[in-house]
Design a protein around this motif. Sequence first.
Motif, PDB file in Angstrom:
ATOM      1  N   LYS A 260     -46.963 -17.009   4.110  1.00 21.80           N
ATOM      2  CA  LYS A 260     -47.761 -17.736   3.113  1.00 21.80           C
ATOM      3  C   LYS A 260     -48.744 -16.790   2.418  1.00 21.80           C
ATOM      4  CE  LYS A 260     -47.524 -22.150   5.601  1.00 21.80           C
ATOM      5  NZ  LYS A 260     -48.288 -23.174   6.357  1.00 21.80           N
ATOM      6  N   THR A 261     -49.321 -15.887   3.208  1.00 25.53           N
ATOM      7  CA  THR A 261     -50.243 -14.899   2.623  1.00 25.53           C
ATOM      8  C   THR A 261     -49.511 -14.002   1.636  1.00 25.53           C
ATOM      9  OG1 THR A 261     -51.575 -14.898   4.645  1.00 25.53           O
ATOM     10  CG2 THR A 261     -51.839 -13.028   3.154  1.00 25.53           C
TER      11      THR A 261
ATOM     12  N   LEU B 295     -35.119 -14.542   0.596  1.00 22.39           N
ATOM     13  CA  LEU B 295     -35.512 -14.779  -0.788  1.00 22.39           C
ATOM     14  C   LEU B 295     -36.193 -16.135  -0.853  1.00 22.39           C
ATOM     15  CD1 LEU B 295     -35.363 -13.944  -3.825  1.00 22.39           C
ATOM     16  CD2 LEU B 295     -33.234 -15.245  -3.942  1.00 22.39           C
ATOM     17  N   ALA B 296     -37.429 -16.154  -1.334  1.00 19.09           N
ATOM     18  CA  ALA B 296     -38.197 -17.402  -1.436  1.00 19.09           C
ATOM     19  C   ALA B 296     -38.757 -17.535  -2.849  1.00 19.09           C
ATOM     20  CB  ALA B 296     -39.322 -17.429  -0.410  1.00 19.09           C
ATOM     21  N   ASP B 297     -38.887 -18.804  -3.322  1.00 17.07           N
ATOM     22  CA  ASP B 297     -39.464 -18.994  -4.648  1.00 17.07           C
ATOM     23  C   ASP B 297     -40.984 -18.980  -4.558  1.00 17.07           C
ATOM     24  OD1 ASP B 297     -40.315 -21.426  -3.694  1.00 17.07           O
ATOM     25  OD2 ASP B 297     -38.885 -22.628  -4.824  1.00 17.07           O
ATOM     26  N   LYS B 298     -41.636 -19.238  -5.671  1.00 24.55           N
ATOM     27  CA  LYS B 298     -43.090 -19.100  -5.713  1.00 24.55           C
ATOM     28  C   LYS B 298     -43.827 -20.143  -4.876  1.00 24.55           C
ATOM     29  CE  LYS B 298     -43.390 -21.680 -10.090  1.00 24.55           C
ATOM     30  NZ  LYS B 298     -43.785 -21.570 -11.501  1.00 24.55           N
ATOM     31  N   THR B 299     -43.122 -21.244  -4.480  1.00 21.93           N
ATOM     32  CA  THR B 299     -43.743 -22.255  -3.616  1.00 21.93           C
ATOM     33  C   THR B 299     -43.541 -21.947  -2.139  1.00 21.93           C
ATOM     34  OG1 THR B 299     -41.773 -23.669  -3.529  1.00 21.93           O
ATOM     35  CG2 THR B 299     -43.284 -23.966  -5.410  1.00 21.93           C
ATOM     36  N   GLY B 300     -42.767 -20.902  -1.855  1.00 23.26           N
ATOM     37  CA  GLY B 300     -42.486 -20.560  -0.468  1.00 23.26           C
ATOM     38  C   GLY B 300     -41.219 -21.190   0.053  1.00 23.26           C
ATOM     39  N   LEU B 301     -40.422 -21.824  -0.811  1.00 24.46           N
ATOM     40  CA  LEU B 301     -39.150 -22.421  -0.396  1.00 24.46           C
ATOM     41  C   LEU B 301     -38.115 -21.316  -0.213  1.00 24.46           C
ATOM     42  CD1 LEU B 301     -37.466 -25.030   0.069  1.00 24.46           C
ATOM     43  CD2 LEU B 301     -36.834 -24.900  -2.359  1.00 24.46           C
ATOM     44  N   VAL B 302     -37.488 -21.271   0.961  1.00 23.25           N
ATOM     45  CA  VAL B 302     -36.474 -20.256   1.251  1.00 23.25           C
ATOM     46  C   VAL B 302     -35.192 -20.621   0.509  1.00 23.25           C
ATOM     47  CG1 VAL B 302     -35.110 -19.131   3.045  1.00 23.25           C
ATOM     48  CG2 VAL B 302     -37.488 -19.759   3.493  1.00 23.25           C
ATOM     49  N   LEU B 303     -34.802 -19.790  -0.478  1.00 26.17           N
ATOM     50  CA  LEU B 303     -33.604 -20.037  -1.284  1.00 26.17           C
ATOM     51  C   LEU B 303     -32.358 -19.444  -0.664  1.00 26.17           C
ATOM     52  CD1 LEU B 303     -35.175 -19.218  -4.774  1.00 26.17           C
ATOM     53  CD2 LEU B 303     -34.912 -21.469  -3.716  1.00 26.17           C
ATOM     54  N   SER B 304     -32.496 -18.305  -0.009  1.00 25.59           N
ATOM     55  CA  SER B 304     -31.347 -17.652   0.607  1.00 25.59           C
ATOM     56  C   SER B 304     -31.845 -16.721   1.691  1.00 25.59           C
ATOM     57  CB  SER B 304     -30.537 -16.876  -0.441  1.00 25.59           C
ATOM     58  OG  SER B 304     -29.418 -16.259   0.143  1.00 25.59           O
TER      59      SER B 304
ATOM     60  N   SER C  84     -47.142  -6.227  -3.309  1.00 24.62           N
ATOM     61  CA  SER C  84     -46.454  -5.611  -2.173  1.00 24.62           C
ATOM     62  C   SER C  84     -47.247  -5.909  -0.910  1.00 24.62           C
ATOM     63  CB  SER C  84     -46.342  -4.096  -2.366  1.00 24.62           C
ATOM     64  OG  SER C  84     -45.587  -3.804  -3.515  1.00 24.62           O
ATOM     65  N   TYR C  85     -46.536  -6.242   0.181  1.00 23.09           N
ATOM     66  CA  TYR C  85     -47.229  -6.730   1.369  1.00 23.09           C
ATOM     67  C   TYR C  85     -46.516  -6.233   2.623  1.00 23.09           C
ATOM     68  CZ  TYR C  85     -49.342 -10.118   4.611  1.00 23.09           C
ATOM     69  OH  TYR C  85     -50.003 -10.714   5.649  1.00 23.09           O
ATOM     70  N   ILE C  86     -47.304  -5.800   3.615  1.00 28.16           N
ATOM     71  CA  ILE C  86     -46.787  -5.467   4.944  1.00 28.16           C
ATOM     72  C   ILE C  86     -47.568  -6.298   5.946  1.00 28.16           C
ATOM     73  CG2 ILE C  86     -46.431  -3.684   6.678  1.00 28.16           C
ATOM     74  CD1 ILE C  86     -46.317  -1.621   4.475  1.00 28.16           C
ATOM     75  N   SER C  87     -46.866  -7.118   6.719  1.00 26.97           N
ATOM     76  CA  SER C  87     -47.541  -8.045   7.629  1.00 26.97           C
ATOM     77  C   SER C  87     -47.939  -7.364   8.923  1.00 26.97           C
ATOM     78  CB  SER C  87     -46.612  -9.221   7.952  1.00 26.97           C
ATOM     79  OG  SER C  87     -45.602  -8.813   8.857  1.00 26.97           O
ATOM     80  N   ASP C  88     -48.843  -8.030   9.664  1.00 22.41           N
ATOM     81  CA  ASP C  88     -49.084  -7.646  11.049  1.00 22.41           C
ATOM     82  C   ASP C  88     -47.932  -8.174  11.902  1.00 22.41           C
ATOM     83  OD1 ASP C  88     -51.506  -6.478  10.403  1.00 22.41           O
ATOM     84  OD2 ASP C  88     -52.633  -8.336  10.706  1.00 22.41           O
ATOM     85  N   ALA C  89     -47.825  -7.698  13.123  1.00 22.13           N
ATOM     86  CA  ALA C  89     -46.802  -8.208  14.030  1.00 22.13           C
ATOM     87  C   ALA C  89     -47.185  -9.626  14.474  1.00 22.13           C
ATOM     88  CB  ALA C  89     -46.660  -7.302  15.238  1.00 22.13           C
ATOM     89  N   TYR C  90     -46.205 -10.532  14.505  1.00 18.83           N
ATOM     90  CA  TYR C  90     -46.485 -11.913  14.920  1.00 18.83           C
ATOM     91  C   TYR C  90     -45.204 -12.566  15.418  1.00 18.83           C
ATOM     92  CZ  TYR C  90     -44.344 -13.464  10.516  1.00 18.83           C
ATOM     93  OH  TYR C  90     -43.459 -13.706   9.483  1.00 18.83           O
TER      94      TYR C  90
END
Length: 541
Positions: A148-149, A120-129, A156-162
């Motif tokens: 970040k993307t 769970l991350a906020d809108k700035t990308g800070l990991v809250l939990s 809704s987003y599905i990332s590439d493998a990394y």
Amino acid sequence: MIANKICSRLRRKVKKFKKVSLTALLGGFVTISVLMTLTIMVITSYTTQKQTLINNTLTVNYASAVQMSQTLNSLFESMQKSLKYGAAHFKDVDYNDKEKLNTTLDLIHNSSDYFNAIVLADKTGLVLSMSPYSQVSVGKHVSSEAAKTAIKSRTSYISDAYLTPRTKRRIVFLSEPIVDPEGEFKGMISGSIYLQENNILDLSFGSQLKTSNGTYFFIVDHKGTLLFHPNVNRIGRDISENTVVQKLIKNQTGQEQYTNLDGVNTLAGYYKVPATNWGVVIVSPTQVVYDQLNRQIGLLLLYIAVPFILLTLIVLRVARKLVHPFVFLADLVQQVDKGRVELPVVKPHWNREADLLTRTMLGAMASFRNKTDQLVYDARTDVLTGLNNRRTFEEVIQEWIQDENLFAIIVLDIDRFKLINDTYGHSAGDEVLKQIAKLIQISVRSEDICFRFGGEEFVVLLRNYDSKMAYETAERIRISVEESVLAVDRSVTISAGIAEFPMHSRSESELFHLADNALYLAKEEGRNRTVVIQTVEKAEE
């Protein structure tokens, strides 16, 4: 003087050669003739069966790739729905209440086996939990470009493998935006799949990774990177130079024989996964087909060896008296080689040896035909239940569709069959499968065709039946199973899904998929029930 000695030696050899008996000469000619005929027959059989096995393997692999891609597509849709549920749950939660954030995230994570970790991350990308909780990551901003993307996209987003910057894990993650009741973006919830560790893909497809005959499958992303493979050390490798993978990258699907990057000639079926734009490839080494063919030819040679040896011995002894029977038998063998002919009923021959030879050869041909028929039967029949197998199902449904026959398809699945195997053992599970197969057979008409599709799944094709009539048949089967006393001391039930041709679809793969969707709905609604798919649109919804 020397020339006279040479001539004398040659005359003696000629005289010796002239002493060869006519029986031996005729026997030799007949033996060579039979050998040549059998050789032609074996070569013809080998060539024909080789191409048939290759075509069948390609067809089965393509059908498996289509089914697996559909399963994978449904899996990712369910994973996305799970994240959407979580995102809706967090839109009203106070982000300052860390204990509640951790408890809620753990509950979402433990409610399914979809993800190795949920963040769970906020809108700035800070990991809250994070679940499971990681002190290294919580309280820090996301560091990967993919994360970040996802924050920037707010969709809704599905990332590439990394590879993750901190833990150096190779992952794929899905994310959903969190929007408060006023429509303001608050952050995102994401679920990660650790590709080189135990994950949902292993749980769903691990048992299918590699079969006893060498067939296996792998999954690549839209760039040609390996996401799933029997050898986990190869995950993450770029195989975009692979011929089949190049076609998947170009959004092509199909089946073909090709040589992979390791130089192994293979038979592949490949298909795209719509939800992720990944590709599924089912691969069988061509050598497996050759090995199977060599076993069949070996059996063929074994079946004809004894009769042929017996035939040769008889010919050598009575060749002069058996000229006519040998000509007859040679002609008959040639006819059998060219095509299926009825073996004639031969009248007793006046000569005992000739009569024995004729009957022995006919018996050998009948034995060969019976063994060939048995091989064909085994290739089209499920060994455990005696029902038709999946290959036969594909042939029948294609034929019915081409003939424009009205029919309905019922897909049946035993409820919680894994529990039966785990509790009572696989032998008891096999007995249950055989008993249910018999119940299905006695519940349908003689013109209806029953199949064991695989595992605990059965299929019934009902000619000239619509969905309503098929529903009555499916219910009759379901009730008979529920009320029967089977090989285990517990109630066994089945669920069924129904689709109709041509009302629901004119494509065999889509028709089966719709019936399978209906079965899935029956499972979701509590099992032990029958569901008829309503329309294609509803099935897709």
